[in-house]
Design a protein around this motif. Structure first.
Motif, mmCIF file in Angstrom:
data_model
loop_
_atom_site.group_PDB
_atom_site.id
_atom_site.type_symbol
_atom_site.label_atom_id
_atom_site.label_comp_id
_atom_site.label_asym_id
_atom_site.label_seq_id
_atom_site.Cartn_x
_atom_site.Cartn_y
_atom_site.Cartn_z
ATOM 1 N N UNK A 82 3.061 -4.271 3.642
ATOM 2 C CA UNK A 82 4.242 -3.583 4.154
ATOM 3 C C UNK A 82 5.139 -3.050 3.039
ATOM 4 N N UNK A 83 5.882 -2.019 3.368
ATOM 5 C CA UNK A 83 6.857 -1.453 2.431
ATOM 6 C C UNK A 83 7.912 -2.479 2.041
ATOM 7 N N UNK A 84 8.270 -3.357 2.955
ATOM 8 C CA UNK A 84 9.329 -4.337 2.706
ATOM 9 C C UNK A 84 8.951 -5.378 1.657
ATOM 10 N N UNK A 85 7.693 -5.408 1.261
ATOM 11 C CA UNK A 85 7.267 -6.367 0.237
ATOM 12 C C UNK A 85 7.672 -5.922 -1.172
ATOM 13 N N UNK A 86 8.135 -4.701 -1.308
ATOM 14 C CA UNK A 86 8.561 -4.187 -2.616
ATOM 15 C C UNK A 86 9.749 -4.999 -3.144
ATOM 16 N N UNK A 87 9.661 -5.415 -4.424
ATOM 17 C CA UNK A 87 10.767 -6.144 -5.057
ATOM 18 C C UNK A 87 11.442 -5.284 -6.135
ATOM 19 N N UNK B 142 12.166 1.607 0.697
ATOM 20 C CA UNK B 142 13.264 1.072 1.518
ATOM 21 C C UNK B 142 13.414 1.883 2.791
ATOM 22 N N UNK B 143 13.299 3.210 2.665
ATOM 23 C CA UNK B 143 13.426 4.072 3.845
ATOM 24 C C UNK B 143 12.260 3.848 4.811
ATOM 25 N N UNK B 144 11.064 3.658 4.247
ATOM 26 C CA UNK B 144 9.904 3.391 5.097
ATOM 27 C C UNK B 144 10.114 2.104 5.885
ATOM 28 N N UNK B 145 10.583 1.062 5.189
ATOM 29 C CA UNK B 145 10.813 -0.221 5.857
ATOM 30 C C UNK B 145 11.866 -0.095 6.953
ATOM 31 N N UNK B 146 12.909 0.681 6.684
ATOM 32 C CA UNK B 146 13.962 0.880 7.693
ATOM 33 C C UNK B 146 13.404 1.531 8.952
ATOM 34 N N UNK B 147 12.497 2.506 8.773
ATOM 35 C CA UNK B 147 11.949 3.232 9.915
ATOM 36 C C UNK B 147 10.936 2.410 10.707
ATOM 37 N N UNK B 148 10.057 1.700 9.993
ATOM 38 C CA UNK B 148 8.917 1.067 10.646
ATOM 39 C C UNK B 148 9.077 -0.425 10.902
ATOM 40 N N UNK C 97 0.874 -1.176 0.000
ATOM 41 C CA UNK C 97 0.000 0.000 0.000
ATOM 42 C C UNK C 97 0.909 1.223 0.000
ATOM 43 N N UNK C 98 1.334 1.625 -1.181
ATOM 44 C CA UNK C 98 2.360 2.666 -1.318
ATOM 45 C C UNK C 98 1.924 3.992 -0.699
ATOM 46 N N UNK C 99 0.728 4.531 -1.017
ATOM 47 C CA UNK C 99 0.345 5.817 -0.425
ATOM 48 C C UNK C 99 0.282 5.800 1.094
ATOM 49 N N UNK C 100 -0.236 4.699 1.674
ATOM 50 C CA UNK C 100 -0.311 4.635 3.131
ATOM 51 C C UNK C 100 1.082 4.564 3.756
ATOM 52 N N UNK C 101 1.992 3.843 3.105
ATOM 53 C CA UNK C 101 3.382 3.792 3.584
ATOM 54 C C UNK C 101 3.979 5.200 3.619
ATOM 55 N N UNK C 102 3.764 5.959 2.547
ATOM 56 C CA UNK C 102 4.338 7.304 2.455
ATOM 57 C C UNK C 102 3.655 8.276 3.421
ATOM 58 N N UNK C 103 2.347 8.106 3.607
ATOM 59 C CA UNK C 103 1.626 8.963 4.555
ATOM 60 C C UNK C 103 2.211 8.813 5.961
ATOM 61 N N UNK C 104 2.441 7.568 6.372
ATOM 62 C CA UNK C 104 2.957 7.336 7.720
ATOM 63 C C UNK C 104 4.408 7.786 7.842
ATOM 64 N N UNK C 105 5.185 7.584 6.786
ATOM 65 C CA UNK C 105 6.578 8.029 6.815
ATOM 66 C C UNK C 105 6.649 9.553 6.947
#
Length: 401
Positions: free
Chosen positions: A349-354, A374-380, A310-318
């Protein structure tokens, strides 16, 4: 206190509602009942007549608390709103089981305003298949529910489908001057109102982040106003300025917040802010936008992601994390909304990105989406992620009826 009318039933509701999700707590995180009861009753004594709670609030203790706090004649002075935990419904009979348990917890024979909690596109389809429409019709007919509604945290493009999917009396959406185009947004607010729904607003302060702390660059703009108001008052007055809004929910955790919000509610008339004042609020929103690390507008052209992110939700929370600093609740909401608990049965999750790159050509803002994920996954999703997800499961999937 000012009041606004629910369009379909004529109820005169206080423009300030008491949200029972952030009640004062003791050191062991249990509700400070004496303090919280005083706050709730003080609000009611001063005109508040709409109290909002839900199954998971305060680890399942919010509803029983209100059942006790609204004794001694206070139940008759208010409309109670609570919510069906739709993510916990696995079979049709669960809906009656949860509602009947909530009636017992709240020590009442009816729920004035009953919501299907945290709907989004996929969860709406799921709960429909389980017979929610038949359940709502039945519960309204037998008097356990007076008014039926839903709360919404999904994508903007799915909102109208939910509105049109049932003869709702009202809805509850996240809305504030920074979220005009997030989730249901202004378009959703206006659409729901055009269909005759009352609209209850949640997160008017973004969980307090719009007021605590306020960046100095933002405070400089507020200080330019001819009429001086606190950031809290500006945020609430901006929402009350919309005639489509019926009630704003405030999750108050201190007596001073109740007193302050009651004072603000005396001035919350629709269309009462001047063009100059509205321009000031727009400048504050723009400044917050400049402070965001990722220039995502939430347009969702990048969706759907083939890997389920869920790209937009990942970015919203970041962006929230970068603007407002580390927040335990934000970390928990990432686990809840993207961890297959509240936002649907699948993880996103952001980490699911390939790094397939499909989203890059679709993004009108030309964001380097895979790099930012990648940055979102690192933070959350660092140490403690699974513990947070386990805690959230316990918090939101607490089937204690």
């Amino acid at each position: 206190m000012l009041y606004r009318k629910m369009p379909k039933n004529g109820d005169e509701l206080s423009i300030l509602g008491f949200g029972a999700m952030r009640l004062p707590v003791k050191e062991d995180h249990s509700i400070d009942e004496e303090k919280a009861t005083q706050m709730v009753r003080y609000a009611i004594d001063n005109g508040v007549n709409y109290i909002d709670t839900a199954w998971p609030y305060h680890m399942g203790q919010s509803e029983p608390f209100l059942g006790r706090a609204l004794a001694d004649g206070y139940r008759e002075k208010v409309k109670i709103a609570t919510k069906q935990p739709q993510w916990m419904v696995k079979k049709p009979e669960d809906m009656d089981r949860f509602l009947n348990a909530q009636l017992e917890k709240l020590n009442t024979d009816h729920i004035d305003y009953y919501l299907i909690h945290s709907l989004a596109g996929e969860s709406w389809k799921t709960i429909q298949d389980l017979g929610v429409i038949e359940f709502l019709d039945r519960a309204k007919a037998d008097g356990r529910i007076i008014n039926a509604g839903f709360s919404y945290h999904g994508a903007s493009e799915d909102f109208s489908e939910v509105v049109d999917g049932y003869d709702w009396d009202f809805c509850q959406i996240q809305y504030n001057f920074l979220d005009e185009n997030v989730q249901a947004g202004k378009k959703g607010l206006e659409y729901a109102a055009s269909k005759g729904l009352g609209v209850v607003i949640m997160e008017p302060l973004r969980g307090g982040n719009l007021v605590n702390p306020v960046p100095s660059q933002v405070m400089d703009i507020w200080n330019e106003a001819d009429v001086k108001r606190s950031p809290v008052e500006w945020a609430l007055r901006w929402i009350w300025n919309h005639p489509e809004v019926t009630v704003i929910l405030s999750g108050m955790s201190e007596p001073s917040q109740v007193e302050e919000n009651l004072r603000f509610a005396k001035e919350g008339l629709p269309n009462s802010l001047t063009e100059k004042e509205l321009g000031l609020v727009s400048r504050v929103a723009e400044k917050y936008g400049e402070l965001m690390k990722i220039g995502c507008t939430g347009c969702r052209y990048c969706m759907p992601c083939p890997e389920g992110v869920d790209i937009p939700s990942c970015f919203e929370m970041y962006n929230n994390l970068q603007m407002f600093g580390s927040d335990d609740m934000l970390m928990l909401m990432y686990a809840a909304r993207l961890g297959g608990i509240l936002g649907g049965p699948e993880k996103s999750f952001a980490s699911q990105c390939i790094q397939c790159g499909k989203c890059l050509d679709a993004c009108p803002q030309h964001i380097a989406i895979p790099d930012m994920l990648e940055k979102v996954a690192e933070e959350f999703e660092g140490p403690g992620m699974e513990e947070r997800r386990g805690f959230v499961k316990q918090l939101f999937v607490n089937d204690s009826c």
